[in-house]
Design a protein around this motif. Structure first.
Motif, PDB file in Angstrom:
ATOM      1  N   GLY A 229      20.146  46.553  30.423  1.00 35.74           N
ATOM      2  CA  GLY A 229      20.797  45.251  30.268  1.00 35.74           C
ATOM      3  C   GLY A 229      19.905  44.213  29.608  1.00 35.74           C
ATOM      4  O   GLY A 229      18.904  44.553  28.959  1.00 35.74           O
ATOM      5  N   LYS A 230      20.235  42.930  29.821  1.00 33.94           N
ATOM      6  CA  LYS A 230      19.569  41.842  29.099  1.00 33.94           C
ATOM      7  C   LYS A 230      18.630  41.019  29.976  1.00 33.94           C
ATOM      8  O   LYS A 230      18.312  39.873  29.631  1.00 33.94           O
ATOM      9  CB  LYS A 230      20.615  40.902  28.486  1.00 33.94           C
ATOM     10  CG  LYS A 230      21.361  41.490  27.304  1.00 33.94           C
ATOM     11  CD  LYS A 230      22.375  40.523  26.728  1.00 33.94           C
ATOM     12  CE  LYS A 230      21.717  39.358  26.022  1.00 33.94           C
ATOM     13  NZ  LYS A 230      22.705  38.528  25.283  1.00 33.94           N
ATOM     14  N   PRO A 254      19.831  43.304  24.681  1.00 27.36           N
ATOM     15  CA  PRO A 254      19.727  44.245  25.798  1.00 27.36           C
ATOM     16  C   PRO A 254      18.804  45.423  25.490  1.00 27.36           C
ATOM     17  O   PRO A 254      18.564  45.760  24.331  1.00 27.36           O
ATOM     18  CB  PRO A 254      21.173  44.733  25.968  1.00 27.36           C
ATOM     19  CG  PRO A 254      21.789  44.592  24.610  1.00 27.36           C
ATOM     20  CD  PRO A 254      21.133  43.393  23.991  1.00 27.36           C
TER      21      PRO A 254
END
Length: 327
Positions: A229-230, A254
């Motif tokens: 993810g980010k 991400p």
């Protein structure tokens, strides 16, 4: 009056070329086996381990022990001439590099095709623990080496569904001889295991995506993890061995392949899917630099004891950086 633009980050000190395939693992070596030279080990998609001299910036040896299958993890055993390499051929190889030798002296067969990198914890020169993905998709196996004696299999509690372990970190608190394991899982959680008790001491949800890499600062009892993810997550461990998330730090893009804290615990570096290496201040998590040198995903980052940073990429290059050096 024009406001001066901030200076761009420096370029790499130098670049190592010649792996001829993506670089998936890096590890700095030194000491006795290096005979005073600083060495860097790289593991490639083609199954080769290259040993680089940072003085000549050339390979001094190439190890071929994984049948053309990608090398995913490298680790030198402390105070020894021995190197561990993990490959997608489901084999962990132990190499003897003493006196110019490049021989496999032992190997461990992996029972899982998972992407999870192994971890070691030295218990003196003669014995060490090895954590590796287990037979069950959610299991971690602990072996005592070099005897390969099974210590235990760590299986999540019945009501927990964390998925596969994605990254492992064996460690030991200074106040206790008990080995502990930090494991990042497919569901985005990080768990602390007591190896002897075979139980989870604590589990905390850090990410919405699989944990791709973690590192732990045992002096500060604080760790950091990155995911698909980010966000980066910073978490801590209290005296009751309970994990808690301290903060999260949003990234522009991400995907973190690897994350490592420098040995002096001043800065940390991340390897990004967006081709970038990001450097942060470890205490404050202030962003310090975005290093935009590579032309494809950065797969791995490693620090040397003298502070040099190495990054390996899908673009088949290894960049070497000298940043925020200690004074």
């Amino acid at each position: 009056m024009a406001v001066p633009l901030p200076l761009p980050p420096p370029g790499p000190q130098f670049v190592l070329r010649g792996t001829q395939s993506a670089v998936n693992a890096l590890h700095f070596g030194g000491g006795a086996q290096a005979q005073g030279r600083q060495l860097l080990f790289s593991g490639s998609q083609s199954g080769l381990v290259h040993i680089w001299s940072l003085q000549t910036r050339r390979t001094v040896a190439t190890l071929d022990g994984h049948g053309g299958q990608s090398v995913t993890w490298l680790q030198m055993l402390p105070q020894s001439h021995q190197l561990l390499s993990q490959g997608r051929d489901l084999r962990l190889c132990l190499w003897d590099l003493a006196e110019g030798r490049n021989a496999i002296v032992d190997s461990v067969c992996l029972e899982s095709v998972a992407f999870c990198r192994s971890s070691v914890l030295a218990e003196g020169q003669a014995r060490w623990l090895l954590a590796l993905p287990g037979k069950g998709s959610d299991e971690v196996q602990i072996l005592e080496m070099p005897s390969k004696t099974s210590v235990c299999t760590l299986k999540p509690e019945a009501d927990a569904k964390p998925g596969m372990p994605m990254c492992l970190g064996l460690w030991q608190a200074e106040s206790s001889p008990r080995p502990l394991l930090l494991a990042g899982y497919e569901d985005g959680s990080v768990a602390l295991w007591d190896v002897w008790e075979r139980k989870v001491c604590s589990r905390v949800s850090c990410h919405e995506e699989p944990v791709m890499g973690l590192d732990f600062d045992s002096q500060k009892a604080r760790g950091v993890s990155g995911s698909a993810g980010k966000a980066l997550a910073v978490w801590s461990l209290n005296g009751q061995q309970a994990l808690q998330v301290c903060s999260t730090h949003q990234l522009t893009n991400p995907g973190i392949s690897d994350i490592t804290v420098r040995p002096d615990r001043k800065i940390l570096a991340t390897a990004g899917w967006d081709h970038r290496i990001r450097v942060f201040h470890w205490r404050t998590m202030k962003p310090l630099a975005v290093l935009a040198f590579h032309s494809a995903s950065v797969h791995c980052v490693a620090f040397a004891t003298n502070g040099l940073l190495a990054a390996g990429s899908k673009d088949q290059r290894i960049s070497i950086w000298s940043l925020y050096q200690r004074t």
